[in-house]
Design an enzyme around this catalytic site. Structure first.
Site, PDB file in Angstrom:
ATOM      1  N   TYR A 142      -9.642  -9.905  -4.658  1.00 36.50           N
ATOM      2  CA  TYR A 142     -10.730  -8.983  -4.326  1.00 36.50           C
ATOM      3  C   TYR A 142     -12.032  -9.351  -5.035  1.00 36.50           C
ATOM      4  CZ  TYR A 142      -7.241  -5.857  -2.216  1.00 36.50           C
ATOM      5  OH  TYR A 142      -6.251  -5.323  -1.436  1.00 36.50           O
ATOM      6  N   LYS A 189       4.256 -13.913  -5.831  1.00 35.98           N
ATOM      7  CA  LYS A 189       4.649 -14.779  -4.711  1.00 35.98           C
ATOM      8  C   LYS A 189       4.704 -16.192  -5.278  1.00 35.98           C
ATOM      9  CE  LYS A 189       5.457 -15.333  -0.286  1.00 35.98           C
ATOM     10  NZ  LYS A 189       6.718 -14.900   0.325  1.00 35.98           N
ATOM     11  N   ASP A 221       7.375  -9.903  -0.931  1.00 35.44           N
ATOM     12  CA  ASP A 221       8.002  -9.513   0.333  1.00 35.44           C
ATOM     13  C   ASP A 221       9.325  -8.809   0.074  1.00 35.44           C
ATOM     14  OD1 ASP A 221       8.614 -11.993  -0.686  1.00 35.44           O
ATOM     15  OD2 ASP A 221       8.620 -13.048   1.228  1.00 35.44           O
ATOM     16  N   ASP A 245      -2.165  -2.987  -4.554  1.00 33.76           N
ATOM     17  CA  ASP A 245      -2.834  -2.117  -3.585  1.00 33.76           C
ATOM     18  C   ASP A 245      -1.857  -1.764  -2.457  1.00 33.76           C
ATOM     19  OD1 ASP A 245      -4.775  -0.793  -2.185  1.00 33.76           O
ATOM     20  OD2 ASP A 245      -5.960  -2.555  -1.663  1.00 33.76           O
ATOM     21  N   ASP A 249       0.562   1.906  -1.862  1.00 30.90           N
ATOM     22  CA  ASP A 249       0.451   2.728  -0.654  1.00 30.90           C
ATOM     23  C   ASP A 249       1.832   2.915  -0.017  1.00 30.90           C
ATOM     24  OD1 ASP A 249      -2.273   2.992  -0.942  1.00 30.90           O
ATOM     25  OD2 ASP A 249      -2.709   2.532   1.159  1.00 30.90           O
TER      26      ASP A 249
END
Ligand code: NAD
Length: 371
Positions: A142, A189, A221, A245, A249
């Site tokens: 980001y 990852k 994942d 993030d 959620d």
């Protein structure tokens, strides 16, 4: 205690959830004999409409002078195409970066009162989970270099992390795990990303300082899948900005509603930014339908982390639980038509405050505990 708290209500449902949270803090001050002043600041779409700037000059400095910042939500479709590339969401990223809050703590707890609202069949009747996601907040993709190639034929975003950024985030996560169930899962990852491999190297080193905490690694994942399959296996999850993030959620939905979840963004001092994890919810804005509990629980985190008022924070959390126990629900967490008492945002706030104030009588013996 005497202190000033900065408040940015923001856009959409922001003012509807900030109002009850602010009143909750005022009720806590009245009950426990503190004096909280509030300094109203502006950012986001509302600030654009008023000043032509999503982060007016002086906002960051004014917030820095306060003990903490309580924030509603910024953004909405009305401000998606502002001139000069301004975006309300960017104002938020700048606020976080400038105020030095690099660790975002996002608890995701399934309360027994809200089991019916949990979409997982196995948890809807019994079972519970209590996860703390510690998300890196001021680095990674980001904030990395981004751009378009010549003629706009390609675009790129860069994920870069320094050892320092990873290490300070991991320390917050290990410390939190040490105070909880002593289990830390680092999500990355590392089978693909070099930055993730650096996260693993740093974790291997830092974990030696926390021998009481068990530590494992999940690919993102797999973590996304395991959160649905068996959320109770997690205690604390530490991860990078974007993975955190998305995963938080996902975890929020398991607790019944995104409207329930608070967050605290902390730096190295006592200052923090406290906000619900949801956005400005333009679809329900202005209808008094928003769930204010995520923001009220963010105010509880503010009391605990920035002001060091543990008992006061707990009193707010207990009042929220008591309101839910009494059957009070906003529409997003309604589940049991026969017993639910559906309230608007304002009324839910009043119900929580009622429980905070009601407990003042005869509390003496417990009020000071844990400080
Ligand atoms: P959102 O979180 O605003 O809404 C997603 C869904 O959840 C909607 O259906 C909404 O009605 C519901 N919802 C959210 N909060 C709720 C609450 N308190 N009570 C009941 N229901 C609630 O996400 P979005 O629609 O993707 O984003 C809307 C705007 O908010 C966008 O402009 C986005 O950029 C911005 N946003 C801001 C922040 C922030 O300020 N921290 C975070 C996320 C999104």
């Amino acid at each position: 205690m005497n202190c000033t708290i900065a408040v940015i209500a923001g856009d959409g449902i922001g003012p509807e959830v900030i109002g009850p949270a602010r009143e909750t803090l005022a009720a806590v001050a009245a009950r426990f004999g503190h004096s909280f002043g509030f300094r109203e600041l502006e950012a986001g779409g509302a600030a654009w409409d008023r000043y032509g700037d999503t982060l007016p000059p002086g906002t960051v400095e004014a917030a820095r002078e306060c003990a903490a910042l309580l924030l509603g939500a910024l953004g909405g479709p009305a401000w998606d195409n502002l001139p000069g590339g301004q975006r309300p969401e960017r104002a938020l990223l700048t606020l976080r970066k400038e105020l030095g809050v690099f660790a975002n703590l996002r608890p995701a707890v399934l309360l027994p009162q809200l089991r019916a609202a949990c979409p997982l069949k196995a948890f809807a009747e019994r079972g519970s989970f209590d996860i703390l996601i510690v998300r890196e907040l001021t680095g990674g993709i980001y904030f990395g270099e981004r751009g378009r190639g010549e003629g706009g034929s390609n675009a790129y975003d860069t994920m870069s992390y320094s050892v320092h950024e990873i290490e300070r985030l991991l320390r917050v996560a290990f410390e939190a795990a040490a105070r909880r169930q002593k289990k830390l899962t680092v999500v990355d990852k590392a089978n693909v990303l070099e930055s993730s491999r650096l996260w693993r190297e740093v974790t291997e080193r830092v974990k030696k300082e926390y021998p009481a905490v068990s530590c494992d690694f999940f690919y993102v994942d797999n973590a996304a899948m395991q959160l649905i399959r068996s959320p109770s296996q997690f205690d604390v999850i530490a991860t990078s900005n974007m993975f955190g993030d998305i995963l938080s959620d996902e975890a929020s939905v398991l607790t019944g509603s995104i409207g329930m979840l608070p967050s605290a963004s902390l730096g190295s001092g006592g200052f923090g930014i406290y906000e619900p994890i949801h956005g400005s919810a333009p679809d329900i804005a202005g209808q008094n339908k928003a769930n204010p509990l995520g923001t009220i629980l963010s105010a509880a985190m503010l009391l605990r982390y920035s002001l060091g008022l543990e008992s006061e924070g707990r009193a707010v959390e207990e009042a929220v639980t008591a309101a839910l126990e009494a059957g009070f629900r906003t529409v997003d967490i309604a589940g049991d038509a026969a017993n639910d008492k559906i309230l608007g945002a304002k009324e839910m706030g009043r119900a929580v405050i009622e429980f905070i104030s009601r407990r003042s009588e005869g509390e003496g013996a417990t009020a000071g505990r844990g400080r």
